[in-house]
Design a protein around this motif. Sequence first.
Motif, short mmCIF file in Angstrom:
data_model
loop_
_atom_site.label_atom_id
_atom_site.label_comp_id
_atom_site.label_asym_id
_atom_site.label_seq_id
_atom_site.Cartn_x
_atom_site.Cartn_y
_atom_site.Cartn_z
N PHE A 1 19.00 37.70 1.41
CA PHE A 1 19.31 37.96 2.82
C PHE A 1 20.10 36.79 3.42
CE2 PHE A 1 18.12 38.47 7.37
CZ PHE A 1 18.64 39.74 7.54
N GLU A 2 19.83 35.56 2.94
CA GLU A 2 20.58 34.41 3.44
C GLU A 2 22.06 34.54 3.11
OE1 GLU A 2 17.85 34.31 1.77
OE2 GLU A 2 16.36 33.38 3.12
N ARG A 3 22.36 35.02 1.87
CA ARG A 3 23.76 35.20 1.50
C ARG A 3 24.40 36.30 2.34
NH1 ARG A 3 26.41 37.18 -4.26
NH2 ARG A 3 28.57 36.65 -3.70
N LEU A 4 23.63 37.35 2.63
CA LEU A 4 24.15 38.43 3.47
C LEU A 4 24.51 37.90 4.86
CD1 LEU A 4 24.76 41.38 4.08
CD2 LEU A 4 22.32 41.72 4.57
N ILE A 5 23.67 37.06 5.42
CA ILE A 5 23.95 36.48 6.74
C ILE A 5 25.21 35.63 6.68
CG2 ILE A 5 23.09 34.88 8.49
CD1 ILE A 5 20.30 35.91 7.96
N ASN A 6 25.35 34.83 5.62
CA ASN A 6 26.54 33.98 5.49
C ASN A 6 27.81 34.82 5.35
OD1 ASN A 6 25.01 31.64 5.66
ND2 ASN A 6 24.68 31.54 3.43
N ALA B 1 21.71 43.39 -1.74
CA ALA B 1 20.71 43.90 -0.81
C ALA B 1 20.94 45.39 -0.55
CB ALA B 1 20.76 43.14 0.51
N VAL B 2 19.86 46.09 -0.27
CA VAL B 2 19.92 47.50 0.08
C VAL B 2 19.55 47.63 1.55
CG1 VAL B 2 19.00 49.80 -0.38
CG2 VAL B 2 19.28 48.16 -2.26
N THR B 3 20.43 48.23 2.34
CA THR B 3 20.21 48.34 3.79
C THR B 3 20.07 49.80 4.19
OG1 THR B 3 22.57 48.42 4.28
CG2 THR B 3 21.53 46.25 4.23
N ARG B 4 19.33 50.01 5.23
CA ARG B 4 19.22 51.34 5.84
C ARG B 4 18.95 51.18 7.33
NH1 ARG B 4 13.85 52.82 6.63
NH2 ARG B 4 12.32 51.50 5.56
N VAL B 5 19.36 52.18 8.09
CA VAL B 5 19.20 52.14 9.55
C VAL B 5 17.80 52.61 9.92
CG1 VAL B 5 20.02 53.07 11.74
CG2 VAL B 5 21.66 52.52 9.93
N LYS B 6 17.12 51.80 10.75
CA LYS B 6 15.78 52.17 11.22
C LYS B 6 15.81 52.78 12.61
CE LYS B 6 12.25 49.62 10.57
NZ LYS B 6 11.29 48.49 10.60
N GLU B 7 16.63 52.22 13.51
CA GLU B 7 16.68 52.70 14.89
C GLU B 7 18.11 52.69 15.38
OE1 GLU B 7 14.21 50.20 17.23
OE2 GLU B 7 12.38 50.57 16.05
N ARG B 8 18.42 53.63 16.28
CA ARG B 8 19.74 53.70 16.91
C ARG B 8 19.56 53.63 18.42
NH1 ARG B 8 19.71 57.16 12.55
NH2 ARG B 8 21.48 56.97 11.08
N HIS B 9 20.35 52.80 19.07
CA HIS B 9 20.24 52.61 20.52
C HIS B 9 21.63 52.62 21.14
CE1 HIS B 9 16.02 51.34 20.08
NE2 HIS B 9 16.43 50.68 19.01
N GLY B 10 21.69 53.03 22.42
CA GLY B 10 22.94 52.92 23.15
C GLY B 10 23.51 54.25 23.60
N LEU B 11 24.54 54.15 24.45
CA LEU B 11 25.16 55.33 25.04
C LEU B 11 25.84 56.24 24.02
CD1 LEU B 11 25.77 56.76 27.71
CD2 LEU B 11 27.85 55.36 27.90
#
Length: 417
Positions: free
Chosen positions: A33-38, A78-88
């Motif tokens: 996750f640190e590499r993903l942030i970088n 890393a494997v990512t997935r969306v947990k929540e969606r917010h906004g107009l």
Amino acid sequence: MIFDKLRGGFLLFIRFLRYLRGHVKFFARSGSFERLINLCAHHRVPLWDCRREEAGYSGRTTVDGYRRMRPLARKAGAVTRVKERHGLPFLLRRYRRRIGVAAGAALFIAFFAVTQQFVWVVEVQGNERVDSQVLLQALEELGVRRGVLKSGLDAREIQLEVQLKVDDLSWAALNIRGTTATLLVRERTVPPQKIDTKVPANVVAARDGQIVSMAVTDGRAAVRKGDAVREGEILVSGVFEDRWGLNHLLRANAKVIARVPESLAVEVPLTQSRAVPSGRVVKRRYLELPGVRLPLFLYSGLDGEYKVEKVTRPPVLLGVEMPFSVTRETYIFYETEEERISAETALRIAERQLAAKERGAWASGAVVKREVSAKTEGGRVVLTGEYLVEMDIARQVEIPVFDRTGQGEKALREGGY
């Protein structure tokens, strides 16, 4: 404090922009996750609210940022997935086929924009002696009321007119911010009552008592320490005789402390009435519009004894008060029961009431002698206190002066004792 307010306003603006653009909360597992942030920082992918969780990591990013982050996540393993969606954008997508919802939202935005051109809250600040209702009434007479168009108000002219209408004001300013009109006032300092020192006067006793001390600044003392005096008796004379036998008049002035007899009494019935909640509670809400109060309930009668708790608040949307208020009235019903108390309990209640009366009647330390007696008669406890209280009994009374120059006795000034 100013920095904190600016910072709070800036953060609110950032949250509003994120809501307009839309953002997602994602979850990442495996990989670094640190590499993903970088990698995201290198490719300018916005990230915030990143934190470690039990099975991986979570964070937030914009909709476009999540699309750009997915290939970077594969590089970091890393494997990512969306947990929540917010906004107009997500809200509009959800209701894209519902024309009524979109039309309602558009009408609401238009209504909100129009209502910001009116005054919906009128308040007063800075007054202590002047009643707020007097100031609000003056503002209403000058056109400042709920529902008035802001562009039709001349703040400078109104604040000058308020000072002319209310005599006790030395300064006033009308500030109109958003939908709130605030009248800031400063009250006039009341000058002390002017005393004509050229008018002769005696100092007389305002009460019966025994003199403890005298401090005479002008005049001739007619009594001494330890003397008993009656109400109206001259304590310090404003008439004195010089060495040639001529009488002269002046305004006598003195502070005369005397011990004055006082008495107080309280009565406490042995049969007390007390309110016991019956368990029935009725809640009613009203929509408060300018000049209109609309009930938000089906009417039904209120039978029995009750007390009312009333709360009025304007709804708040995105930190902005709405141009209307909602009043909530809570009716709490109770039953009255008769309760017989003992004479000892009634005596304790009477002692507390008598002590409260004493604190309200005299300054601390003024009572030099206190005798209390109690008796029970007519179904009640009567507690009587007899006191000797030290107080200033000096009172100035003007001496009547007459003109004897040729037209009989013509009073120049009324007075006397």
